[in-house]
Design a protein around this motif. Structure first.
Motif, PDB file in Angstrom:
ATOM      1  N   TYR A  62       0.822  -1.211   0.000  1.00 45.24           N
ATOM      2  CA  TYR A  62       0.000   0.000   0.000  1.00 45.24           C
ATOM      3  C   TYR A  62       0.858   1.264   0.000  1.00 45.24           C
ATOM      4  CZ  TYR A  62      -3.428  -3.496   1.366  1.00 45.24           C
ATOM      5  OH  TYR A  62      -4.224  -4.615   1.394  1.00 45.24           O
ATOM      6  N   PHE A  63       2.067   1.150   0.542  1.00 51.02           N
ATOM      7  CA  PHE A  63       2.962   2.317   0.616  1.00 51.02           C
ATOM      8  C   PHE A  63       4.340   1.908   0.086  1.00 51.02           C
ATOM      9  CE2 PHE A  63      -0.059   2.513   4.175  1.00 51.02           C
ATOM     10  CZ  PHE A  63      -0.773   3.649   3.798  1.00 51.02           C
ATOM     11  N   PRO A  64       4.513   1.880  -1.231  1.00 55.05           N
ATOM     12  CA  PRO A  64       5.773   1.414  -1.827  1.00 55.05           C
ATOM     13  C   PRO A  64       6.940   2.309  -1.451  1.00 55.05           C
ATOM     14  CG  PRO A  64       4.370   2.438  -3.482  1.00 55.05           C
ATOM     15  CD  PRO A  64       3.538   2.332  -2.244  1.00 55.05           C
ATOM     16  N   LYS A  65       8.145   1.804  -1.711  1.00 53.14           N
ATOM     17  CA  LYS A  65       9.348   2.573  -1.417  1.00 53.14           C
ATOM     18  C   LYS A  65       9.288   3.913  -2.146  1.00 53.14           C
ATOM     19  CE  LYS A  65      12.459  -1.205  -0.288  1.00 53.14           C
ATOM     20  NZ  LYS A  65      13.751  -1.853  -0.552  1.00 53.14           N
ATOM     21  N   GLY A  66       9.705   4.950  -1.447  1.00 52.50           N
ATOM     22  CA  GLY A  66       9.618   6.301  -1.991  1.00 52.50           C
ATOM     23  C   GLY A  66       8.440   7.079  -1.441  1.00 52.50           C
ATOM     24  N   THR A  67       7.533   6.393  -0.729  1.00 49.77           N
ATOM     25  CA  THR A  67       6.385   7.080  -0.137  1.00 49.77           C
ATOM     26  C   THR A  67       6.845   8.042   0.946  1.00 49.77           C
ATOM     27  OG1 THR A  67       4.916   5.200  -0.547  1.00 49.77           O
ATOM     28  CG2 THR A  67       4.226   6.778   1.142  1.00 49.77           C
ATOM     29  N   ASP A  68       6.374   9.279   0.864  1.00 51.01           N
ATOM     30  CA  ASP A  68       6.657  10.270   1.904  1.00 51.01           C
ATOM     31  C   ASP A  68       5.567  10.154   2.958  1.00 51.01           C
ATOM     32  OD1 ASP A  68       7.218  12.386   3.528  1.00 51.01           O
ATOM     33  OD2 ASP A  68       7.288  13.895   1.933  1.00 51.01           O
ATOM     34  N   PHE A  69       5.891   9.548   4.088  1.00 48.10           N
ATOM     35  CA  PHE A  69       4.889   9.291   5.112  1.00 48.10           C
ATOM     36  C   PHE A  69       4.407  10.566   5.795  1.00 48.10           C
ATOM     37  CE2 PHE A  69       6.870   5.141   4.610  1.00 48.10           C
ATOM     38  CZ  PHE A  69       5.763   4.315   4.564  1.00 48.10           C
TER      39      PHE A  69
END
Length: 330
Positions: free
Chosen positions: A274-281
């Motif tokens: 749901y939150f792939p690498k590169g996602t700015d949390f």
């Protein structure tokens, strides 16, 4: 727990415990060694149907006496191994090939050390390795730099052995999913028996912010918390604060042993769907991460007999709810 040679007394204990049907893992706990040590001992020094301690000791002694270590520094051997690494063979492939053809044998760990020494000396052998191998030596450098020190850290070796059995809920694992170099991230908490997940985002992976998230997520179910096993990231340096607030005991894995938090690591991989690498949390809403967590908690798992983590957790949790904290992931 580091590897060490078995004593002859331990070999007699192994034989006795095998005769009454004990498992290798149970024997390892009883004689205070790793289960792989028992497996290796039976494979090398036992036969198909029996294990005789006196014969096992004789075989082990003969093997140690006949071992030749000097060849491991031979320039010709180092040159050959170097050429295979430059041909993009992995250390495991090099060591395995040498075993298969019956030539001089070295372990994959020896080859890793060779690559590491080459890098320290300014060589580029590490560049021929795949990414996991490259990361291995980045970790070596981080360790040499003294990163990740945790004040009053209690190692996993002090954690109660009963936690390993996953027979009761209440034992959790904690980690963070990163964006960049700790720019932002998500704190993930997973219950070991059920796989039940709690998570929330933090704009910066700082110890104080991470501690607040852990307290907020776990406070409503503090009756179902006994231990929390963490990695050695500096974001968990404030562990004493949340341990006291939640009346739990915190333990830390051995450096770079993510397998000691296997449930957490696997669940982080599922959350990455749901939150792939590169996602700015820092830009992920609480609603979005709650939705992802709820989906995972209500997805059947094979290891649970195709029950869901939520079913197992809430089915076995008998503690009262504290509604003063954050909303629960149900």
């Amino acid at each position: 727990m580091g590897y060490r040679q078995l004593t002859q007394a331990q070999r007699y204990q192994i034989s006795a415990f095998l005769s009454v049907g004990w498992s290798q893992r149970k024997i390892a706990r009883e004689i205070d060694c790793h289960s792989s040590t028992i497996s290796r001992e039976l494979r090398r020094n036992g036969s198909l149907n029996e294990y005789e301690p006196a014969e096992a000791g004789r075989l082990s002694g003969h093997r140690r006496k006949s071992a030749h270590k000097s060849h491991k520094r031979a320039p010709s051997l180092i040159d050959w191994v170097t050429k295979q690494i430059q041909s993009e063979w992995s250390p495991d492939q090099v060591a395995g090939f040498m075993r298969r053809v019956g030539s001089i044998q070295v372990s994959h760990q020896w080859i890793y050390n060779l690559i590491y020494r080459d890098r320290i000396a300014g060589g580029d052998l590490w560049k021929y390795c795949r990414l996991p191998c490259q990361r291995r030596y980045q970790r070596h450098l981080a360790k040499r730099a003294g990163l990740g020190k945790i004040p009053d850290r209690v190692g996993i070796e002090h954690r109660p052995k009963a936690v390993d059995d996953r027979l009761h809920i209440g034992h959790w694992e904690g980690d963070t999913i990163l964006h960049g170099h700790k720019n932002s991230g998500a704190v993930t908490l997973v219950e070991r028996r059920s796989g039940y997940l709690l998570a929330d985002c933090v704009p910066k992976l700082k110890a104080g912010l991470v501690s607040k998230v852990i307290i907020r997520e776990l406070r409503p179910i503090r009756g179902a918390i006994q231990t929390l096993t963490l990695d050695n990231g500096s974001e968990f340096a404030d562990h004493q604060t949340f341990s006291e607030a939640l009346s739990l005991k915190s333990y830390f894995c051995d450096p770079y042993r993510s397998s000691q938090r296997g449930t957490n690591e696997n669940t982080n991989g599922l959350l990455r769907q749901y939150f792939p690498k590169g996602t700015d949390f820092a830009k992920v809403s609480r609603k979005a991460i709650r939705q992802a967590v709820n989906r995972l908690n209500n997805r059947p798992r094979k290891r649970l007999g195709y029950r869901t983590p939520a079913e197992v957790f809430w089915g076995e949790y008998s503690g009262g709810l504290d509604t003063s904290g954050a909303a629960l992931n149900t």
